[in-house]
Design a protein around this motif. Sequence first.
Motif, PDB file in Angstrom:
ATOM      1  N   VAL A  77      91.173  12.209  24.094  1.00 49.83           N
ATOM      2  CA  VAL A  77      89.763  12.161  24.476  1.00 49.83           C
ATOM      3  C   VAL A  77      88.997  11.213  23.544  1.00 49.83           C
ATOM      4  CG1 VAL A  77      87.633  13.504  24.681  1.00 49.83           C
ATOM      5  CG2 VAL A  77      89.804  14.462  25.499  1.00 49.83           C
TER       6      VAL A  77
ATOM      7  N   ASP B  11      89.631   7.787  24.574  1.00 53.46           N
ATOM      8  CA  ASP B  11      88.864   7.451  25.780  1.00 53.46           C
ATOM      9  C   ASP B  11      87.408   7.134  25.435  1.00 53.46           C
ATOM     10  OD1 ASP B  11      90.933   7.691  27.601  1.00 53.46           O
ATOM     11  OD2 ASP B  11      90.578   9.815  27.956  1.00 53.46           O
ATOM     12  N   PHE B  12      86.840   7.939  24.550  1.00 53.05           N
ATOM     13  CA  PHE B  12      85.458   7.702  24.122  1.00 53.05           C
ATOM     14  C   PHE B  12      85.361   6.325  23.469  1.00 53.05           C
ATOM     15  CE2 PHE B  12      84.365  12.483  23.609  1.00 53.05           C
ATOM     16  CZ  PHE B  12      83.805  12.522  24.885  1.00 53.05           C
TER      17      PHE B  12
ATOM     18  N   THR C  20      93.142  10.862  31.599  1.00 56.69           N
ATOM     19  CA  THR C  20      92.743  12.034  30.815  1.00 56.69           C
ATOM     20  C   THR C  20      92.097  13.087  31.709  1.00 56.69           C
ATOM     21  OG1 THR C  20      92.330  10.580  28.959  1.00 56.69           O
ATOM     22  CG2 THR C  20      91.539  12.832  28.752  1.00 56.69           C
TER      23      THR C  20
ATOM     24  N   TYR D 205      81.800  21.046  19.164  1.00 54.40           N
ATOM     25  CA  TYR D 205      82.958  21.381  20.001  1.00 54.40           C
ATOM     26  C   TYR D 205      83.941  22.284  19.248  1.00 54.40           C
ATOM     27  CZ  TYR D 205      82.285  18.749  24.313  1.00 54.40           C
ATOM     28  OH  TYR D 205      81.835  18.331  25.538  1.00 54.40           O
TER      29      TYR D 205
ATOM     30  N   VAL E  47      95.986  16.273  22.995  1.00 55.37           N
ATOM     31  CA  VAL E  47      94.978  16.382  24.055  1.00 55.37           C
ATOM     32  C   VAL E  47      93.609  15.937  23.531  1.00 55.37           C
ATOM     33  CG1 VAL E  47      93.753  17.998  25.570  1.00 55.37           C
ATOM     34  CG2 VAL E  47      96.223  18.211  25.287  1.00 55.37           C
TER      35      VAL E  47
ATOM     36  N   ASP F 259      90.621  27.642  30.290  1.00 59.31           N
ATOM     37  CA  ASP F 259      90.115  26.264  30.331  1.00 59.31           C
ATOM     38  C   ASP F 259      89.142  26.097  31.491  1.00 59.31           C
ATOM     39  OD1 ASP F 259      91.650  25.479  28.187  1.00 59.31           O
ATOM     40  OD2 ASP F 259      93.180  24.467  29.391  1.00 59.31           O
TER      41      ASP F 259
ATOM     42  N   VAL G 191      86.254  14.053  30.601  1.00 57.33           N
ATOM     43  CA  VAL G 191      87.198  14.246  29.505  1.00 57.33           C
ATOM     44  C   VAL G 191      86.741  15.309  28.500  1.00 57.33           C
ATOM     45  CG1 VAL G 191      88.048  11.878  29.770  1.00 57.33           C
ATOM     46  CG2 VAL G 191      86.486  12.426  27.884  1.00 57.33           C
ATOM     47  N   GLY G 192      85.458  15.702  28.557  1.00 58.44           N
ATOM     48  CA  GLY G 192      84.973  16.766  27.672  1.00 58.44           C
ATOM     49  C   GLY G 192      85.713  18.069  27.906  1.00 58.44           C
ATOM     50  N   ASP G 193      86.109  18.314  29.150  1.00 59.61           N
ATOM     51  CA  ASP G 193      86.913  19.511  29.444  1.00 59.61           C
ATOM     52  C   ASP G 193      88.216  19.481  28.652  1.00 59.61           C
ATOM     53  OD1 ASP G 193      85.083  20.504  31.262  1.00 59.61           O
ATOM     54  OD2 ASP G 193      86.175  19.828  33.036  1.00 59.61           O
ATOM     55  N   ALA G 194      88.814  18.303  28.551  1.00 60.29           N
ATOM     56  CA  ALA G 194      90.073  18.164  27.813  1.00 60.29           C
ATOM     57  C   ALA G 194      89.831  18.325  26.311  1.00 60.29           C
ATOM     58  CB  ALA G 194      90.720  16.809  28.104  1.00 60.29           C
ATOM     59  N   LEU G 195      88.665  17.872  25.834  1.00 57.91           N
ATOM     60  CA  LEU G 195      88.362  17.998  24.398  1.00 57.91           C
ATOM     61  C   LEU G 195      88.276  19.468  23.991  1.00 57.91           C
ATOM     62  CD1 LEU G 195      87.723  16.703  21.680  1.00 57.91           C
ATOM     63  CD2 LEU G 195      85.330  16.485  22.383  1.00 57.91           C
ATOM     64  N   ILE G 196      87.518  20.246  24.746  1.00 55.92           N
ATOM     65  CA  ILE G 196      87.403  21.662  24.392  1.00 55.92           C
ATOM     66  C   ILE G 196      88.743  22.386  24.620  1.00 55.92           C
ATOM     67  CG2 ILE G 196      86.353  22.343  26.635  1.00 55.92           C
ATOM     68  CD1 ILE G 196      85.372  23.873  23.247  1.00 55.92           C
ATOM     69  N   ALA G 197      89.478  21.973  25.646  1.00 58.34           N
ATOM     70  CA  ALA G 197      90.791  22.595  25.907  1.00 58.34           C
ATOM     71  C   ALA G 197      91.746  22.331  24.740  1.00 58.34           C
ATOM     72  CB  ALA G 197      91.381  22.067  27.213  1.00 58.34           C
ATOM     73  N   GLY G 198      91.753  21.097  24.247  1.00 53.20           N
ATOM     74  CA  GLY G 198      92.634  20.734  23.136  1.00 53.20           C
ATOM     75  C   GLY G 198      92.268  21.499  21.867  1.00 53.20           C
TER      76      GLY G 198
ATOM     77  N   GLY H  88      82.149  11.793  29.710  1.00 54.28           N
ATOM     78  CA  GLY H  88      81.979  13.041  28.957  1.00 54.28           C
ATOM     79  C   GLY H  88      82.207  14.264  29.821  1.00 54.28           C
ATOM     80  N   THR H  89      81.709  14.220  31.045  1.00 52.41           N
ATOM     81  CA  THR H  89      81.909  15.365  31.942  1.00 52.41           C
ATOM     82  C   THR H  89      83.391  15.564  32.192  1.00 52.41           C
ATOM     83  OG1 THR H  89      79.801  14.950  33.035  1.00 52.41           O
ATOM     84  CG2 THR H  89      81.377  16.316  34.226  1.00 52.41           C
TER      85      THR H  89
ATOM     86  N   ARG I 125      80.386  25.275  31.321  1.00 58.00           N
ATOM     87  CA  ARG I 125      79.842  24.034  30.758  1.00 58.00           C
ATOM     88  C   ARG I 125      79.030  23.275  31.815  1.00 58.00           C
ATOM     89  NH1 ARG I 125      82.865  18.936  30.141  1.00 58.00           N
ATOM     90  NH2 ARG I 125      81.679  17.602  28.728  1.00 58.00           N
TER      91      ARG I 125
ATOM     92  N   GLY J 212      97.434  20.686  21.254  1.00 62.85           N
ATOM     93  CA  GLY J 212      95.989  20.446  21.174  1.00 62.85           C
ATOM     94  C   GLY J 212      95.649  19.148  20.453  1.00 62.85           C
TER      95      GLY J 212
ATOM     96  N   MET K  52      85.083  16.460  39.559  1.00 63.83           N
ATOM     97  CA  MET K  52      85.971  17.202  38.679  1.00 63.83           C
ATOM     98  C   MET K  52      86.414  18.516  39.306  1.00 63.83           C
ATOM     99  SD  MET K  52      87.163  16.255  35.921  1.00 63.83           S
ATOM    100  CE  MET K  52      87.562  17.697  34.926  1.00 63.83           C
TER     101      MET K  52
END
Lengths: 221, 221
Positions: A130, A133-134, B56, A149, A126, A185, B183-190, B180-181, A192, A123, B89
């Motif tokens: 992100v 990337d931001f 990502t 988050y 990962v 996930d 890579v945000g999935d990866a943020l919450i996943a991580g 955000g749409t 979301r 985690g 996505m």
Amino acid sequence: MRISELSRRSGAPVSTLKYYLREGLVHEGDRLSGNQTDYDESHVQRVRLVRALLETGGLSIAAAKRVLTTLDAEDSSIAHTFAAAQHAMTDGRAHGDVSETSRARVAALADAQGWRTSPDNPGFGVAARVLDDFSAIGFEPSDSYLGAYASAADQIARADLSALIGRESPELTAELMVVGTVVGDALIAGLRRLAHQEATAELFPTSDAASPHTTQRKDLP
Amino acid sequence: MRISELSRRSGAPVSTLKYYLREGLVHEGDRLSGNQTDYDESHVQRVRLVRALLETGGLSIAAAKRVLTTLDAEDSSIAHTFAAAQHAMTDGRAHGDVSETSRARVAALADAQGWRTSPDNPGFGVAARVLDDFSAIGFEPSDSYLGAYASAADQIARADLSALIGRESPELTAELMVVGTVVGDALIAGLRRLAHQEATAELFPTSDAASPHTTQRKDLP
């Protein structure tokens, strides 16, 4: 049951079943006379599990195999199986280095939540990726953004573990843990997207996102 | 700047840059004399965006192209760009039919949250597919389990939109929305993986997951 019945019960075409068997993702059935093979409920269950990992979870065959090997190991603890599922999900994602700054920020975020984590938890990489990337597009997320988050992650992780507790057998618990890690996930990602539409409608009331599902239904004759 | 400088600034190898240019993911530079081409800041920014989407976000080239086309369209509204990013996505995920039962349960969940959604929001299919996968392994999620996921999704979607509001220009807003749409999935996943480790340590205190990050660091000489 014959392979045709296994196909019907599991929803996977016969050619797919043969592929799973060849790859060792599903255990062999009992050889009967001639070239007949007998399958049982354990095969139905396993095929469904494999499909969830590959199709919804998007795992590679190799990654699915690693997860299933851990799941099948007799001495596998809850924590070990969890870790294996996590590592498998992370394959192919977050390749390459992440910056120390981002990694440190994720570690600080985890500490702020009071999470006990080990440094090899995938985690970290990962989430840090992100943040990189931001940063690359000039977005520096605020503490409140990341805090939202992290607290959301905390909430769903607790729900996941509560669901595990309620399972009858260790086998079912391990299976749900693996599936939950992989497809959970997708669950949060899907919800979301729905929540984004609401938030967009709230914040940009004139936009075309504001065509409510419910109102549309009501408008029907 | 030359392509070598663009490579250094964006972190992408020259061969990758040439590939992006050939695929039309990045706009051409200014042709100078001979076979020299001049790139500027807009190229650096774009390459970083493309990398975030592909690496990502895990988007295919085709999916990334669709997102970028919408992003580049002059008359694209916030809601349109959002929808394009969401659809991109969802490509490759949640293929095949989902059951009406699962779809209805996701719709009820969205209604319970008061979300205004349109029926073509890809989130419905993605989330419903997960419920089908759970059902296939005999797990019927409780209302409180799904409610925890929905309220977490609501929380992060609001954080996402608040972050968008703070951006200076429409271009930056659209860019953040897309990134955000994806890579945000990866943020919450991580973060979910980190939170799982904490939740596992809490619920199974004897397990080997309970080796805290911070304690390990303190143990070092």
